[in-house]
Design a protein around this motif. Structure first.
Motif, mmCIF file in Angstrom:
data_model
loop_
_atom_site.group_PDB
_atom_site.id
_atom_site.type_symbol
_atom_site.label_atom_id
_atom_site.label_comp_id
_atom_site.label_asym_id
_atom_site.label_seq_id
_atom_site.Cartn_x
_atom_site.Cartn_y
_atom_site.Cartn_z
ATOM 1 N N GLY A 130 18.299 -10.368 -5.425
ATOM 2 C CA GLY A 130 19.475 -11.003 -5.770
ATOM 3 C C GLY A 130 20.084 -10.325 -7.082
ATOM 4 N N ARG A 131 19.230 -9.638 -8.018
ATOM 5 C CA ARG A 131 19.732 -8.853 -8.948
ATOM 6 C C ARG A 131 20.604 -7.542 -8.478
ATOM 7 N N SER A 132 21.558 -6.876 -9.613
ATOM 8 C CA SER A 132 22.151 -5.739 -8.940
ATOM 9 C C SER A 132 21.395 -4.438 -9.147
ATOM 10 N N ILE A 133 21.245 -3.616 -8.440
ATOM 11 C CA ILE A 133 20.696 -2.347 -8.493
ATOM 12 C C ILE A 133 21.316 -1.343 -9.365
ATOM 13 N N TYR A 134 22.476 -1.749 -9.775
ATOM 14 C CA TYR A 134 23.464 -0.838 -10.662
ATOM 15 C C TYR A 134 22.736 -1.058 -12.293
ATOM 16 N N THR A 135 21.990 -2.031 -12.573
ATOM 17 C CA THR A 135 21.224 -2.120 -13.613
ATOM 18 C C THR A 135 20.138 -0.997 -13.739
ATOM 19 N N VAL A 136 19.772 -0.501 -12.532
ATOM 20 C CA VAL A 136 18.711 0.397 -12.681
ATOM 21 C C VAL A 136 19.227 1.804 -12.562
ATOM 22 N N PHE A 137 20.429 2.086 -11.565
ATOM 23 C CA PHE A 137 20.747 3.291 -11.217
ATOM 24 C C PHE A 137 22.271 3.178 -11.421
ATOM 25 N N ASP A 138 23.001 4.541 -11.789
ATOM 26 C CA ASP A 138 24.498 4.525 -12.046
ATOM 27 C C ASP A 138 25.278 4.108 -10.752
ATOM 28 N N VAL A 191 19.959 -6.724 -4.584
ATOM 29 C CA VAL A 191 18.346 -6.534 -4.313
ATOM 30 C C VAL A 191 17.979 -7.615 -3.332
ATOM 31 N N LEU A 192 17.575 -7.203 -1.915
ATOM 32 C CA LEU A 192 17.141 -8.189 -0.851
ATOM 33 C C LEU A 192 15.654 -8.117 -0.816
ATOM 34 N N LEU A 193 14.985 -6.780 -1.035
ATOM 35 C CA LEU A 193 13.740 -6.779 -0.820
ATOM 36 C C LEU A 193 13.217 -5.503 -1.615
ATOM 37 N N TYR A 194 12.089 -5.351 -2.043
ATOM 38 C CA TYR A 194 11.401 -4.532 -2.809
ATOM 39 C C TYR A 194 10.138 -4.769 -2.994
ATOM 40 N N ASN A 195 9.117 -3.612 -2.929
ATOM 41 C CA ASN A 195 7.727 -3.585 -3.106
ATOM 42 C C ASN A 195 7.327 -3.433 -4.522
ATOM 43 N N GLN A 196 6.156 -3.791 -4.782
ATOM 44 C CA GLN A 196 5.502 -3.949 -6.012
ATOM 45 C C GLN A 196 5.783 -2.473 -6.858
ATOM 46 N N ARG A 197 5.535 -1.265 -6.159
ATOM 47 C CA ARG A 197 5.685 -0.059 -6.646
ATOM 48 C C ARG A 197 7.050 0.180 -7.136
ATOM 49 N N ASP A 233 0.844 -1.252 -0.082
ATOM 50 C CA ASP A 233 -0.185 0.192 0.135
ATOM 51 C C ASP A 233 0.796 1.291 -0.006
ATOM 52 N N LEU A 234 2.052 1.099 0.318
ATOM 53 C CA LEU A 234 3.070 2.340 0.112
ATOM 54 C C LEU A 234 3.093 2.791 -1.263
ATOM 55 N N SER A 235 2.960 4.318 -1.083
ATOM 56 C CA SER A 235 3.011 5.002 -2.312
ATOM 57 C C SER A 235 4.362 5.463 -2.703
ATOM 58 N N GLN A 236 5.337 5.021 -2.095
ATOM 59 C CA GLN A 236 6.801 5.171 -2.303
ATOM 60 C C GLN A 236 7.249 3.825 -2.862
ATOM 61 N N SER A 237 8.340 3.789 -3.546
ATOM 62 C CA SER A 237 9.234 2.848 -3.691
ATOM 63 C C SER A 237 10.269 2.348 -2.863
ATOM 64 N N VAL A 238 10.300 1.083 -2.538
ATOM 65 C CA VAL A 238 11.172 0.865 -1.265
ATOM 66 C C VAL A 238 12.117 -0.573 -1.919
ATOM 67 N N VAL A 239 13.414 -0.065 -1.729
ATOM 68 C CA VAL A 239 14.439 -1.336 -2.276
ATOM 69 C C VAL A 239 15.400 -1.352 -1.223
ATOM 70 N N VAL A 240 15.771 -2.590 -0.748
ATOM 71 C CA VAL A 240 16.808 -2.720 0.288
ATOM 72 C C VAL A 240 17.822 -3.721 -0.427
ATOM 73 N N CYS A 241 19.115 -3.236 -0.175
ATOM 74 C CA CYS A 241 20.162 -3.896 -1.047
ATOM 75 C C CYS A 241 21.483 -4.127 0.019
ATOM 76 N N ASN A 242 22.247 -5.055 -0.482
ATOM 77 C CA ASN A 242 23.312 -5.396 0.515
ATOM 78 C C ASN A 242 24.731 -4.502 -0.318
ATOM 79 N N LEU A 243 25.703 -4.476 0.503
ATOM 80 C CA LEU A 243 26.790 -3.408 0.011
ATOM 81 C C LEU A 243 27.184 -3.802 -1.199
ATOM 82 N N ASP A 244 27.033 -4.869 -1.921
ATOM 83 C CA ASP A 244 27.468 -5.261 -3.422
ATOM 84 C C ASP A 244 26.421 -4.809 -4.366
ATOM 85 N N GLY A 245 25.327 -4.328 -3.399
ATOM 86 C CA GLY A 245 24.248 -3.762 -4.497
ATOM 87 C C GLY A 245 23.114 -4.914 -5.037
#
Length: 734
Positions: A187-195, A161-167, A147-159
């Motif tokens: 398990g994917r890298s957040i660096y495919t999304v952000f610089d 992804v450990l957790l994300y919501n549908q938004r 139900d969050l209107s914000q996007s939430v992503v949790v990552c480890n130090l290697d980038g």
């Protein structure tokens, strides 16, 4: 087991040889006796009879011994392979055996397996009871995040992804054309999304701020304050404001050590500020248009009004002329207001959102970054900070400003062999004065202006922006200046100062500290790809893309084409059924009736679907940072390799084949078809001859194989690939 099999085969051959010798000797004696009684045989007759009887005896002996070998040697070997499979997975039993002895042994083994399964069920029930409250907390978290209107992503130090919501998945996986690019996943890298540089810069700021706070007396190390903010754009062109907070572990936990604690990861909370930014831009444009457009008419109105006021005895004709001016200019103003209101919805200009940052923190990061890059070359570059106002806050684009400072310092080192630069930051009225200066070597004004106007290219990094572009984005000014008396030269930047934030968000403390409920399973926190090569990584730690294709035929080199690609992912030894890739492909060629009977895909179903050159880049992005897994993968990989030039992507991922792994685990089985392997390992077969269905079954089979491989001592990717290459089936080519 292999030595036993070889010994049995040697005994079989020796027995055949001895039996043939005995038969030959007996036959020779019989022929000799018959010769004495019957008056003699010819030599050719004796030899023929001797050979015939020898061959007949050897053939009969072979059939008897081969049957014995199949029942009492090969049978136990197959039984041992089946037992290794059923012993690893609950609910499986040994099949009925042929010989009475093996049947009795199999029944005893099945009784033990049944007792083992009963014990495991009892333990599993106790575990389910113990985890009931934890699952309830996870369900609450899932409901809240949904139900969050914000996007939430949790990552480890290697980038990772450990957790994300549908938004977050909706906003971050969208491609430039609005299609789903499947960029975000566990398990994917957040660096495919952000610089990568943007995230690393924010992490560096977090560590720097936490390090400074941890050194202060009276500060609770487990309640450190620290966060970072930045603004970035998605591939779909949306503008996001990101708030990054660290996830801190306990003392001694692996991670980036800060004040006795370790940063084990970070949380990104993302706000889509595209519409807000556009609304502010429209408002600013409206105000600007009213100011510029109203200046002339207002001047005319004022002049006309002053004339009428100062000359009350003005002739009627002249008075009417001034009144006409007032009427006309008022009409012009009215038209301008109406035009501005009508144009309010147009996007007239873009405005970049800035972040508030402590100036001393920015200078510290800049000095460290310049020193690291400057010391990478042949000549060293020293960086010093002096006259720093510790309480001065700035409102800037910190990432761009750091790029600009690094660019100027490294050009000084490369082109003028400057060995030391200094940074200072002081308040100047309502502005902040940031200086980058050096002594002894002067630039001329023309060269300095060129540096400020050129695009910033630093080593392998390049930016289309110039230093002036970055400073103007920050609403500041920059210029070059020399002081001949002190032999100093500097680039001086004037930036808007900001007020210190009143409330800073707290860092997220590790669940072990009891600061928040333990609502997740974050095993990936401890994964790190930088410590060892992929080939030496344990199989259980790797991420996999399990895939399959459906094609127009079985001859890729003869022109057959892919018509469907299906894939799913395995992360942390879990098959992620919700993270799938399923795409039909228009092959631009007819389908044979034989292939349609196999996969059920018709020409009508493929009409309007994308071509392979469009699909493969998206599938390549889905497979990023994973090991490919397929059944008879050589067949599917050949299709992908033949399309490298057309699609512009190369699938150079490591590949594991469940067909070859089955031959490694169970070499005595008669078949290694996917259905047969699934039956032996207790995997339900569904959706066969659809690409996604086959990929799902292959993924389940592969997960069942992992503990069996571990029992054989095959635990790393390198060991699995080398064992696969030694099998007979690895010779198959397409």
């Amino acid at each position: 087991m292999k030595a036993t099999r070889q010994l049995c085969r040697a005994a079989l051959l020796a027995g055949l040889f001895v039996l043939a010798v005995v038969l030959a000797a007996a036959t020779l004696m019989w022929v000799t006796e018959a010769d004495g009684r019957a008056g003699g045989w010819s030599a050719e007759g004796r030899i023929f009879v001797l050979l015939l009887l020898t061959l007949a005896g050897a053939g009969g002996a072979y059939l008897v011994i081969a049957g014995w070998y199949a029942r009492y040697v090969n049978g136990p070997l197959r039984m041992a392979e089946d037992l290794a499979a059923v012993a690893t997975h609950s609910g499986l039993r040994l099949p009925e055996q042929v010989t009475p002895e093996l049947r009795t042994l199999g029944q005893a083994a099945n009784q033990l397996l049944a007792a083992r399964d009963a014990l495991e069920r009892d333990v599993a029930e106790r575990v389910r009871e113990a985890r009931a409250s934890l699952e309830e907390e996870r369900s609450r978290l899932a409901a809240l995040m949904a139900d969050l209107s914000q996007s939430v992503v949790v990552c480890n130090l290697d980038g990772r992804v450990l957790l994300y919501n549908q938004r977050a998945k909706q906003e971050l996986s969208a491609g430039p054309d609005g299609s789903n690019g499947e960029l975000l996943g566990l398990g994917r890298s957040i660096y495919t999304v952000f610089d990568r540089a943007l995230i690393e810069h924010a992490l560096e700021r977090l560590q720097s701020a936490s390090r400074d706070a941890g050194g202060e007396a009276g500060v609770d190390r487990k309640k450190l304050l620290g966060s970072a903010q930045f603004v970035t754009a998605t591939r779909a062109g949306r503008l996001l404001r990101a708030h990054m907070s660290p996830v801190l572990g306990s003392d001694g936990q692996p991670g980036a050590q800060v004040a006795g604690l370790s940063i084990t990861g970070f949380v990104l909370v993302l706000d889509d500020v595209t519409s807000t930014n556009e609304r502010h831009a429209r408002r600013d444009a409206l105000i600007q248009s009213l100011i510029e457009g109203g200046r002339g008419p207002l001047g005319s109105l004022r002049a006309a009004a002053e004339m009428l006021s100062d000359f009350s005895d003005m002739p009627a004709q002249q008075r009417d002329r001034f009144l006409g001016v007032i009427r006309d200019e008022a009409s012009v103003l009215s038209t301008q207001f109406e035009t501005a209101a009508a144009a309010f919805s147009n996007d007239l200009r873009e405005r970049w959102l800035l972040e508030e940052i402590l100036g001393a923190e920015l200078v510290e990061v800049a000095a460290r970054r310049i020193a690291e890059r400057g010391n990478a070359g042949q000549h060293k570059l020293a960086v010093k900070s002096e006259q720093i106002d510790d309480g001065l806050w700035l409102r800037v684009d910190s990432f761009g400003l750091l790029q600009a400072l690094s660019y100027l310092a490294l050009r000084l080192q490369d082109e003028y062999e400057v060995r030391e630069v200094r940074l200072s930051l002081q308040r100047s009225g309502h502005l902040a004065q940031l200086d980058l200066y050096w002594t002894g070597t002067f630039l001329n004004n023309e060269a300095a202006m060129i540096w400020l106007q050129d695009p910033m290219n630093i080593g392998s990094e390049s930016s289309p922006l110039s230093v002036v572009d970055v400073i103007e984005r920050c609403n500041g000014e920059i210029w070059f200046q020399r002081e001949r008396v002190s032999h100093r030269a500097f680039f001086r930047t004037m930036l808007p100062a900001a007020e210190a934030p009143k409330d800073l968000p707290r860092a997220i403390i590790s669940a072990a500290e009891g600061e928040r409920p333990e609502f997740y399973d974050f095993d990936i926190f401890h994964w790190s790809g930088g410590s060892h090569e992929l080939d030496d990584r344990p199989l259980a730690e790797l991420s996999y893309t399990v895939f399959d294709t459906e094609t127009t035929g079985l001859e890729p080199s003869a022109g057959d084409e892919i018509i469907q690609i299906g894939a799913t992912r395995i992360v942390n030894r879990r098959l992620l059924r919700h993270e799938c890739f399923d795409q039909l492909v228009d092959p631009k060629r007819p389908l044979s009736q034989q292939s349609v009977k196999v996969h059920g895909i018709t020409r009508e179903m493929l009409t309007g679907q994308p071509v392979i050159a469009t699909v493969l880049p998206t599938f390549h992005a889905f497979c990023a940072d994973t090991v490919l897994v397929g059944h008879n993968a050589a067949f599917d990989m050949r299709f992908l390799q033949l399309k490298e030039r057309q699609s512009g992507v190369r699938f150079d991922h490591p590949v594991l084949d469940t067909l070859l792994l089955s031959a490694v685990l169970q070499p005595n089985q008669n078949t290694h078809r996917l259905e047969a392997i699934a039956e032996r390992l207790g995997v339900s077969v569904f959706g066969r001859h659809t690409a996604l269905g086959d990929a799902m079954v292959t993924g389940e089979v592969f997960l069942k194989m992992l503990p069996l491989l571990a029992e054989m001592g095959i635990t790393t990717l390198r060991q699995a690939r080398e064992a696969s290459e030694r099998t007979y089936h690895a010779r198959l080519r397409y």
